[in-house]
Design a protein around this motif. Structure first.
Motif, PDB file in Angstrom:
ATOM      1  N   GLY A  27     -37.657  17.381  56.486  1.00  0.00           N
ATOM      2  CA  GLY A  27     -38.179  17.726  57.751  1.00  0.00           C
ATOM      3  C   GLY A  27     -39.623  18.824  57.541  1.00  0.00           C
ATOM      4  O   GLY A  27     -40.531  18.720  58.012  1.00  0.00           O
ATOM      5  N   MET A  73     -39.754  11.081  59.194  1.00  0.00           N
ATOM      6  CA  MET A  73     -39.223  10.681  57.946  1.00  0.00           C
ATOM      7  C   MET A  73     -38.708   9.387  57.742  1.00  0.00           C
ATOM      8  O   MET A  73     -39.290   8.840  56.925  1.00  0.00           O
ATOM      9  CB  MET A  73     -37.855  11.332  57.234  1.00  0.00           C
ATOM     10  CG  MET A  73     -38.030  12.958  57.178  1.00  0.00           C
ATOM     11  SD  MET A  73     -36.616  13.867  56.389  1.00  0.00           S
ATOM     12  CE  MET A  73     -35.578  13.991  57.903  1.00  0.00           C
ATOM     13  N   ALA A 130     -42.378  15.122  48.177  1.00  0.00           N
ATOM     14  CA  ALA A 130     -42.329  13.718  48.452  1.00  0.00           C
ATOM     15  C   ALA A 130     -42.843  12.885  47.206  1.00  0.00           C
ATOM     16  O   ALA A 130     -43.322  13.300  46.431  1.00  0.00           O
ATOM     17  CB  ALA A 130     -43.497  13.746  49.423  1.00  0.00           C
ATOM     18  N   ALA A 180     -33.507  13.677  51.876  1.00  0.00           N
ATOM     19  CA  ALA A 180     -34.212  13.841  53.069  1.00  0.00           C
ATOM     20  C   ALA A 180     -33.347  13.794  54.290  1.00  0.00           C
ATOM     21  O   ALA A 180     -33.487  14.477  55.151  1.00  0.00           O
ATOM     22  CB  ALA A 180     -35.228  12.604  53.108  1.00  0.00           C
ATOM     23  N   SER A 213     -42.384   7.787  57.433  1.00  0.00           N
ATOM     24  CA  SER A 213     -42.696   7.954  56.247  1.00  0.00           C
ATOM     25  C   SER A 213     -42.400   6.866  55.070  1.00  0.00           C
ATOM     26  O   SER A 213     -42.874   6.349  54.291  1.00  0.00           O
ATOM     27  CB  SER A 213     -42.427   9.240  55.741  1.00  0.00           C
ATOM     28  OG  SER A 213     -43.335  10.338  56.425  1.00  0.00           O
ATOM     29  N   VAL A 254     -40.148  11.245  52.146  1.00  0.00           N
ATOM     30  CA  VAL A 254     -40.018  12.698  52.145  1.00  0.00           C
ATOM     31  C   VAL A 254     -38.646  13.326  51.992  1.00  0.00           C
ATOM     32  O   VAL A 254     -37.767  13.067  52.628  1.00  0.00           O
ATOM     33  CB  VAL A 254     -40.868  12.732  53.674  1.00  0.00           C
ATOM     34  CG1 VAL A 254     -41.032  14.463  53.668  1.00  0.00           C
ATOM     35  CG2 VAL A 254     -42.186  12.314  53.510  1.00  0.00           C
TER      36      VAL A 254
END
Length: 626
Positions: A295, A282, A533, A219, A285, A292
């Motif tokens: 992006g 991110m 994800a 990520a 999240s 995740v």
């Protein structure tokens, strides 16, 4: 002071630029001001050459960036004698990069926390001795000591009678989890107040925490399409800025006007806004229990139109309970259940655990197989006490026992069929319960613009239709093989498509969807690796939260980009009339950079999450205790 020195070393070009500026002030005050224009100009041109080299390399690779404006502004200010403005443009350019880096570090705080907490050492028990070893050296079966408040180094089973573990870094749940002897303890969990013994169930590389770290690393290294979209503004923005500066020069007849416009045209807002916003998204999240992988995933989530769900373990809890045993003549109920449970010991399907638990509850002994083979998504074939046992879907069992017949099931039930030595032996019925917050999750997705929903499952049509009717899902495909799921997702017209699943059989369709979301709390490694994800806690409402975060992140990124563009253009137009001197213009551009970064940092989302909670739409409002 130590922190300031660390920042000064990290951003040494900014430090050098400030040092040269300070030296210029000292020289001017001591009567040696004649040297200042030369020092500032030579330094500024040196930085311009350095930037130009990188710019040319990018152009040769086919990437037209925005650095040409900064380089042109530096050269123009030096040529017209605005050496102070030239130094300020250099400070803006180098300072903008430093601010971007600092903002990224700030935005990635939650992501970095996972990496820095990665267990490094373990206490292995060897006889009466305790030996400290690297976590990477731990082997399956090693007995480890975990002291109070220490991190569990690998996935393990609890050997001590009972213990309490903080799993917040793995699952997002803040309440400590009580474990009993034999329970699985995930790596990355923090032990409570008593030392405990655990038995390693996996190596460090195969443990849950290391898998999460790998996802976080992927990520952090990603670059979202919208960031590349910001680069597309380079050519029109550059042409407009140079044209406006040229017109201002032509109309006024003063070359200084050209420089005054260009110092306000430097592109730092475009370069900074999108990356900071997406890394912030991110980070948000991760804080909400969803890793995740890039992006770009957030961008796809923001635009999603269709959500597709697996049934078992996703819309339902994935732990079916035994409803009925229907043996064929010549077989007893206990005999049939014992055979199924023994064979299911070698299956990864969620039904396997239910069958095994049901047999244990009845006190039935489980037999070890001479050999066993699982046919993914279909069933298991095993040899037990010299008999071939086939357990699984109707079509799979019928291949081995052609006389097999479907059994009647009620809505919401599913059947496991059995054949023994090529003879149909009967069926076992089980029922899985719908997740309490599944309906609320689908409703929230609809509010977020994901109006199309679909369910794909390998279960029988009657069961699938029953679950879909309860949730208001209108598009259903039952009796699906993995290839069928992939084909169904590929055929959906309303895109982007989100696919949510949890099992090994979902891995292909998760990879095929625009955004694959794996319910990874139960360690579905194959699903997690193929997904875009991963939800770290067993809570389907995080799907809606991920979409919400994606929408907020893209909105904030685009707002920040356009804020930088609009403010810069407005200031350039004013400068074209000679109202803003080059030095003041360079200072104003620093303010624009700062405002853009602050705007993009809103994507970290602390206030957004607090607002959602206050309005009753937060994660916890969707979660009902099971």
């Amino acid at each position: 002071m130590a922190r300031l020195l660390k920042l000064a070393r990290r951003y040494w070009v900014v430090t050098l630029t400030l040092g040269i500026g300070l030296a210029g002030i000292v020289l001017a005050l001591t009567g040696a001001g004649a040297a200042v224009p030369w020092i500032f100009s030579v330094y500024a041109l040196g930085i311009a050459v350095w930037q130009a080299v990188g710019m040319v390399r990018d152009i040769l690779r086919g990437h037209w960036g925005l650095d040409i404006l900064a380089v042109t502004a530096i050269v123009a200010t030096v040529l017209v004698g605005e050496y102070v403005a030239a130094l300020l443009v250099v400070l803006m350019l180098t300072g903008g990069a430093a601010l971007e880096d600092y903002a990224n570090r700030r935005a990635k705080r939650e992501l970095d926390a996972l990496l820095t907490r990665s267990p490094q050492h373990a206490h292995r028990m060897e006889g009466d001795a305790i030996v400290d070893v690297l976590a990477s050296d731990v082997q399956v079966g090693d007995v480890l000591l975990v002291r109070p408040s220490e991190i569990v180094p690998v996935d393990a089973t609890l050997r001590s009678h009972e213990a309490s573990f903080d799993e917040s870094s793995i699952t997002g749940e803040s309440v400590p989890v009580e474990k009993q002897a034999g329970d699985l303890v995930l790596s990355g969990s923090v032990n409570g107040q008593s030392a405990v013994e655990v038995v390693a169930a996996a190596s460090a590389a195969d443990s849950q925490y290391q898998q999460i770290v790998a996802l976080v690393t992927a990520a952090a290294e990603s670059k979202a399409p919208v960031v590349r979209l910001a680069d597309r503004y380079a050519v029109p923005f550059t042409v407009f800025s140079l044209a406006l500066a040229g017109v201002a020069w032509w109309v006024s007849g003063d070359p200084v006007r050209f420089a005054e416009v260009l110092v306000l045209a430097t592109p730092c807002p475009l370069l900074i806004a999108a990356p900071v916003a997406f890394i912030g998204g991110m980070s948000r999240s991760a804080r909400n229990g969803v890793i995740v992988k890039g992006g770009g995933v957030l961008e796809q989530l923001a635009a999603a139109q269709t959500a597709v769900f697996d049934k078992t373990g996703t819309l339902t809890y994935g732990s079916p309970t035994l409803v009925a045993i229907r043996p064929e003549p010549g077989f007893g109920e206990d005999e049939l259940l014992a055979a199924v449970a023994s064979a299911e010991q070698y299956s990864s399907h969620v039904l396997a655990t239910s069958m095994i638990e049901a047999a244990k509850h009845r006190g039935l002994p489980l037999v070890e197989a001479e050999w066993a083979r699982e046919a993914a998504t279909n069933g298991v074939t095993a040899e037990l006490d010299g008999r071939e046992i086939v357990v699984g879907k109707f079509a799979f069992v019928q291949e081995h026992a052609p006389e097999a017949e479907r059994t009647g099931i009620a809505p919401g039930e599913l059947a496991v069929y059995v054949a023994v030595d090529g003879r149909f032996a009967g069926a076992i019925l089980a029922s899985d319960r719908l997740r309490d917050n599944a309906h609320a999750t689908l409703a929230r997705l609809g509010e977020l613009g994901v109006h199309q929903t679909m369910m794909l499952t390998g279960d029988a049509k009657a069961t699938a239709d029953h679950i879909a009717a309860e949730l208001g899902i209108t598009r259903v495909r039952a009796d699906c093989l993995p290839a069928d799921k992939v084909a169904e997702v590929a055929a959906i017209a309303e895109r982007p498509v989100i696919m949510v699943g949890d099992g090994v059989n979902d891995a292909p369709v998760l990879a095929a969807a625009d955004v694959g979301i794996a319910m990874g709390a139960k360690g579905a490694t194959a699903a997690s690796e193929s997904a875009s994800a991963v939800i770290l806690v067993d809570d389907i409402s995080r799907t809606a939260k991920a979409v919400e975060i994606g929408r907020d992140t893209v909105r904030i990124a685009l707002q920040s980009i356009w804020l930088g563009i609009i403010v810069s253009i407005g200031l350039m137009i004013i400068a074209a009339f000679g109202v803003i001197p080059a030095t003041i213009g360079a200072l104003l551009q620093e303010v624009v950079d700062l405002v853009t970064i602050l705007a993009a940092l809103r994507a970290i989302g602390g206030r957004l999450d607090a607002k959602a909670e206050a309005s009753g739409r937060g994660i916890h409002s969707l979660v009902t205790t099971r």
